[in-house]
Design an enzyme around this catalytic site. Structure first.
Site, mmCIF file in Angstrom:
data_model
loop_
_atom_site.group_PDB
_atom_site.id
_atom_site.type_symbol
_atom_site.label_atom_id
_atom_site.label_comp_id
_atom_site.label_asym_id
_atom_site.label_seq_id
_atom_site.Cartn_x
_atom_site.Cartn_y
_atom_site.Cartn_z
ATOM 1 N N LYS A 1 37.374 41.592 36.346
ATOM 2 C CA LYS A 1 37.800 41.529 37.738
ATOM 3 C C LYS A 1 36.645 40.899 38.534
ATOM 4 O O LYS A 1 35.920 41.595 39.253
ATOM 5 C CB LYS A 1 38.169 42.922 38.253
ATOM 6 C CG LYS A 1 39.494 43.419 37.689
ATOM 7 C CD LYS A 1 39.849 44.815 38.167
ATOM 8 C CE LYS A 1 40.314 44.853 39.597
ATOM 9 N NZ LYS A 1 41.704 44.364 39.789
HETATM 10 C C1 LIG Z 1 45.314 40.278 37.742
HETATM 11 C C2 LIG Z 1 45.589 41.711 37.530
HETATM 12 N N1 LIG Z 1 46.362 42.074 36.495
HETATM 13 C C3 LIG Z 1 46.649 43.368 36.260
HETATM 14 C C4 LIG Z 1 46.184 44.363 37.090
HETATM 15 C C5 LIG Z 1 46.525 45.790 36.817
HETATM 16 O O1 LIG Z 1 45.378 46.485 36.394
HETATM 17 P P1 LIG Z 1 45.236 48.056 36.613
HETATM 18 O O2 LIG Z 1 46.460 48.660 36.037
HETATM 19 O O3 LIG Z 1 44.028 48.424 35.849
HETATM 20 O O4 LIG Z 1 45.121 48.286 38.061
HETATM 21 C C6 LIG Z 1 45.391 44.031 38.184
HETATM 22 C C7 LIG Z 1 44.855 45.056 39.092
HETATM 23 O O5 LIG Z 1 43.753 45.491 38.949
HETATM 24 C C8 LIG Z 1 45.062 42.673 38.399
HETATM 25 O O6 LIG Z 1 44.296 42.318 39.437
#
Ligand SMILES: Cc1ncc(COP(=O)(O)O)c(C=O)c1O
Length: 321
Positions: free
Chosen positions: A159
């Site tokens: 991220k």
């Molecule tokens: C691009 C992306 N994909 C998937 C997710 C889902 O991740 P999580 O379930 O860990 O929040 C997120 C959010 O964090 C994201 O930014």
């Protein structure tokens, strides 16, 4: 002001909200050289509880490794303690939690080695990310004209703040076109993920989801896969084409912010019955139970905090991922 709280944790100190400011010449602001997490704290019968906190902090440190940070000023355990401290200090029972590791000094030669990383954690009160009605009605999505990051460009496992320009471009375009969310395809043309959510489709008794290699390893995605195991529902991680979405019985997306939300329409094609289907509904219910302390898995996944003495007055807001 939205996203308000009483305190922000910055580099080991709890600062009053107004004092948690950065200088204009912070390299992270100019080049997106930072990594972040999105975590949620839920109101449960036993008090506020942070959902899968160690997993989120572990992913934050993996994101830092992908970006190339070598020395960080705090350990994972210290950051877990910092999250607990800032939520408790603000007196929130339910909130969104935003840790950020950012290049704060130097780094103007475009190398992380030339700068010094700092860490902060902010929290704010929360309402539904994709709107109140989305739970039952589902939302409308569009396959974006933007492609998801190639694993050898900015990669998909971290991220990294700069990576989110891709999500911002896609989401802005989709919302301006009248949709609620964008679905991004990978460099090969297969379905990757949404702007802040992973994606599942349902066909018969089986769940399908794009392979981890091309998407963020979502913690909600992992939660859904674990819950599917509880339901004895097979999960297949395999490339998904856009027309597989069109002919699916159900499609739903999941993420910390969105939780579990059905896509009722994609590219002007109605999906299934055009509203949240029975499989998505079952996962929504199980996810609500697990995050609110009502599920057998809650004990393992919730980090309980002391019950706040009194709720502070604070504005609520929507946003984030
Ligand atoms: C691009 C992306 N994909 C998937 C997710 C889902 O991740 P999580 O379930 O860990 O929040 C997120 C959010 O964090 C994201 O930014």
């Amino acid at each position: 002001m939205k996203y308000r709280s009483r305190y922000v944790w910055l580099n080991g100190k709890l600062l009053p909200f107004e004092e948690a400011t950065l200088h204009f010449l912070t390299p992270a602001l100019h080049y997106g050289i930072s990594v972040f997490e999105g975590i949620r704290c839920y109101d449960t019968e036993e008090g506020p509880a942070v959902f899968r906190l160690p997993e989120h902090i572990a992913r934050l440190y993996r994101s830092a490794r992908v970006l190339g940070f070598r020395e960080l000023p705090f350990t994972e355990d210290e950051l877990i303690a910092a999250v607990r401290r800032v939520v408790a200090a603000n007196g929130f029972t339910e909130c969104y939690i935003r840790p950020l590791i950012y290049l704060a000094e130097d780094g103007w030669n475009l190398s992380v080695d030339a700068g010094v990383p700092h860490i902060g954690v902010a929290v704010w009160e929360w309402t539904k990310y994709l709107g109140e009605e989305a739970l039952g009605r589902g939302v409308r999505a569009q396959v974006s004209s933007y492609t998801r990051h190639h694993p050898n460009a900015t990669m998909s496992k971290a991220k990294i703040s700069g990576n989110y320009v891709n999500s911002v471009l896609a989401k802005t375009e989709s919302v301006r076109l009248g949709f609620d969310e964008a679905i991004l395809l990978d460099g090969q043309g297969y379905v990757a993920e949404c702007t802040g959510e992973n994606l599942f489709l349902v066909r018969g008794e089986t769940l399908y989801t794009p392979p981890a290699a091309v998407v963020l390893e979502g913690i909600t995605r992992d939660t859904i896969i674990t819950l599917a195991g509880e339901f004895s529902m097979p999960v297949v991680e395999a490339p998904v084409s856009r027309d597989q979405l069109y002919i699916a019985d159900e499609v739903f997306v999941c993420g910390t912010a969105a939780e579990v939300i059905a896509l009722r329409e994609i590219d002007f094609r109605t999906i299934g019955a055009g509203r949240t289907g029975p499989v998505a509904r079952r996962f929504q219910q199980a996810y609500a139970d697990v995050t609110r302390g009502r599920h057998a898995l809650s004990r393992a996944w919730l980090d309980y905090l002391p019950v706040p003495a009194a709720r502070p007055a604070s504005a609520s807001a929507t946003g984030a991922h």
